[in-house]
Enzyme design. Structure first.
Site, PDB file in Angstrom:
ATOM      1  N   LYS A   1       0.856  -1.199   0.000  1.00 61.71           N
ATOM      2  CA  LYS A   1       0.000   0.000   0.000  1.00 61.71           C
ATOM      3  C   LYS A   1       0.884   1.237   0.000  1.00 61.71           C
ATOM      4  CE  LYS A   1      -3.847   1.961   2.740  1.00 61.71           C
ATOM      5  NZ  LYS A   1      -4.676   1.750   3.949  1.00 61.71           N
TER       6      LYS A   1
ATOM      7  N   SER B   1      -9.567   1.645   3.073  1.00 62.07           N
ATOM      8  CA  SER B   1      -8.732   2.385   2.155  1.00 62.07           C
ATOM      9  C   SER B   1      -7.689   1.526   1.438  1.00 62.07           C
ATOM     10  CB  SER B   1      -8.000   3.511   2.903  1.00 62.07           C
ATOM     11  OG  SER B   1      -7.173   2.967   3.915  1.00 62.07           O
TER      12      SER B   1
ATOM     13  N   SER C   1      -9.586  -0.653   7.357  1.00 63.25           N
ATOM     14  CA  SER C   1      -9.078  -0.514   5.989  1.00 63.25           C
ATOM     15  C   SER C   1      -8.394  -1.737   5.392  1.00 63.25           C
ATOM     16  CB  SER C   1      -8.120   0.668   5.905  1.00 63.25           C
ATOM     17  OG  SER C   1      -8.856   1.836   5.705  1.00 63.25           O
TER      18      SER C   1
END
Ligand code: GLN
Length: 486
Positions: free
Chosen positions: A78, A153, A177
């Site tokens: 990420k 996210s 997330s």
């Protein structure tokens, strides 16, 4: 089976017996990305050449009989975990060109374990969001239905794993997330105990809640990634100095003596989808068949979790994000005529609307005269939520809940309504407030064929118990074997 479809455990076996090389595997993953990335949009940055160099090095090690824990495995990260020399944008314009001078603690561990890093994954800006629609760069699409959100996210991470565009990934979870996009994309995702994995080099969103964790194609892979990533790091003052158990030691021999609690408040949430309820009820039956005892429990204060979170997380974010001022690093507006304008123009242009909303909310909650009414009150309720979990874990070993109230919705469907979006984390947020670990495992499909996950929560540092229960569930079901048709 095509090489890009392999699990990490299977790929390691094939690499170590020299049936395949890491170079072949990495090439297969790069080809897969070339084929489907234009549909999924999971990556912000790709480094295929660097990945092939690391793969060749891994092959060299293996030739010499040196088997590292993740030797030769292509992973993706990420884009808020710092990678030396490789752009780390946090999905934000303000860091669009930021190249960290150092590796995060996680990245150092992955490199030492022989992993091949293939790229950086899309996300909601500064990890604020549940859909990936708050990325400054692009919308990631759900591989199961390209018109839908992948969750967020860590939506890029979940979509990339689901679409076989990496063998596994790491994301971050501040309020759900990792688990929420894992559920929407039909993969395994885990938020470990607060302090289990070093956050040195994780760009901070809400420091008392943030935790790094793995996303994987199977529970076995998740366990291996967690084991490799965990451990004490003196550079992170919240890292806990506690030995790392062998999480990979999983046994599918039933769950006798395991007590699983079902919190009555969670299933009474308004607006919970019928498909989600059906999946949770069938999950309960599977656990019973595995020998677990199911009991009803109560977590009376968790109904305040979303409200508490949306005071505490923005408050911490408003402080953490003060450093993006156009002076130290990152984007600077060149339209300003004086210092005040430079700050305000830089931050107005550099941050997207959701990040600005949170900064304003957080600054308000911390301001003198309001602090007691908002931040202090939220912290007090947080303590009650922690107590709820403590009491519950006196009665049961693990807690079973849904991950999200609905399956993945359409891109654009809720973007105008922040409150609706905030509610999509209703089942995941309380674990972050309490600092406890949680795992999401594929548990079924909606009538429209969209994946639905289930969540298991454990007490602090009970990752081994969580993983073992998840593994037994996975071995007794075949939801994790289905793949999206891309
Ligand atoms: N969706 C939640 C938020 O918008 C949680 C995000 C996260 O876990 N990083 O804040």
């Amino acid at each position: 089976m095509d090489l890009h479809e392999l699990t990490i455990l299977k790929a390691l076996e094939l690499i170590q017996t020299r049936a395949i090389s890491s170079t072949e595997l990495t090439k297969a993953v790069i080809d897969r990305i070339d084929k489907v990335e234009n549909k999924v949009n999971a990556y912000i940055t790709l480094v295929p050449e660097e990945a092939l160099i690391s793969a060749a090095m891994a092959d060299q090690e293996i030739k010499q009989g040196n088997f590292l824990p993740l030797g030769g495995i292509p992973l993706a990260i990420k884009d808020l975990i710092c990678t030396a020399g490789l752009k780390t944008t946090c999905g934000s314009k303000i860091l669009a060109d930021f190249i960290p001078p150092y590796d995060a603690g996680l990245i150092t561990k992955l490199k030492q374990a022989g992993a091949v890093i293939i790229g950086k994954l899309n996300m909601d800006e500064f990890a604020m969001g549940s859909t990936n629609e708050h990325s400054a760069f692009k919308n990631t699409h759900n591989p199961w239905d390209l018109s839908r959100i992948p969750g967020g996210s860590s939506g890029g991470s979940a979509a990339a794993v689901a679409a076989d565009m990496c063998l596994g990934a790491f994301g971050s979870d501040t309020g759900g997330s990792i688990r929420q996009p894992a559920s929407h994309c039909g993969v395994v995702g885990m938020k470990p105990t607060y302090g289990r994995i070093s956050r040195f080099g994780l760009v901070a969103f809400a420091s008392s809640l943030d935790q790094i964790g793995p996303l994987a194609k199977s529970v076995g892979d998740c366990a291996l990634l967690l084991k490799t990533a965990s451990g004490y790091d003196p550079r992170d003052s919240t890292s806990v100095n506690k030995s790392v158990p062998d999480y990979s030691d999983l046994k599918a021999n039933g769950l006798k003596n395991l007590k699983i609690g079902i919190p009555k408040e969670f299933l009474a949430v308004k607006g919970i989808d019928a498909d989600v309820l059906r999946v949770i009820n069938s999950t309960i039956e599977t656990f019973k068949a595995l020998g677990a005892e199911i009991i009803d429990i109560s977590l009376p204060h968790t109904k305040y979790s979303v409200a508490v979170y949306y005071v505490i997380a923005p408050a911490e974010a408003s402080s953490n994000l003060a450093r993006y001022d156009g002076v130290k690093y990152g984007f600077r507006s060149d339209e300003a005529e004086n210092l005040d304008q430079m700050y305000s123009k830089t931050r107005s242009k550099g941050f997207g609307t959701e990040v600005q909303r949170r900064i304003i909310l957080g600054t308000y909650a911390l301001s003198s005269g309001y602090y007691d009414a908002y931040y202090k009150k939220a912290s007090q309720v947080r303590t009650l939520i922690i107590k709820d979990y403590k009491q519950a874990f006196n009665l049961c070993d693990l807690i079973l809940t849904p991950v999200t109230p609905t399956p993945a919705f359409k891109i654009g469907e809720k973007i105008e309504d922040p409150l609706q979006l905030y509610l999509s984390d209703i089942f995941t947020i309380s674990a972050n407030l309490a600092g406890i670990p949680g795992i999401c495992v594929p548990a079924g499909f909606s009538d429209k064929g969209l994946p639905i996950g289930m969540q298991l929560l454990g007490s602090h540092f009970q990752e081994d118990l969580l993983l073992n229960a998840a593994y037994n569930f996975e071995q007794a079901t075949d939801f994790h074997r289905k793949k999206p048709d891309l």
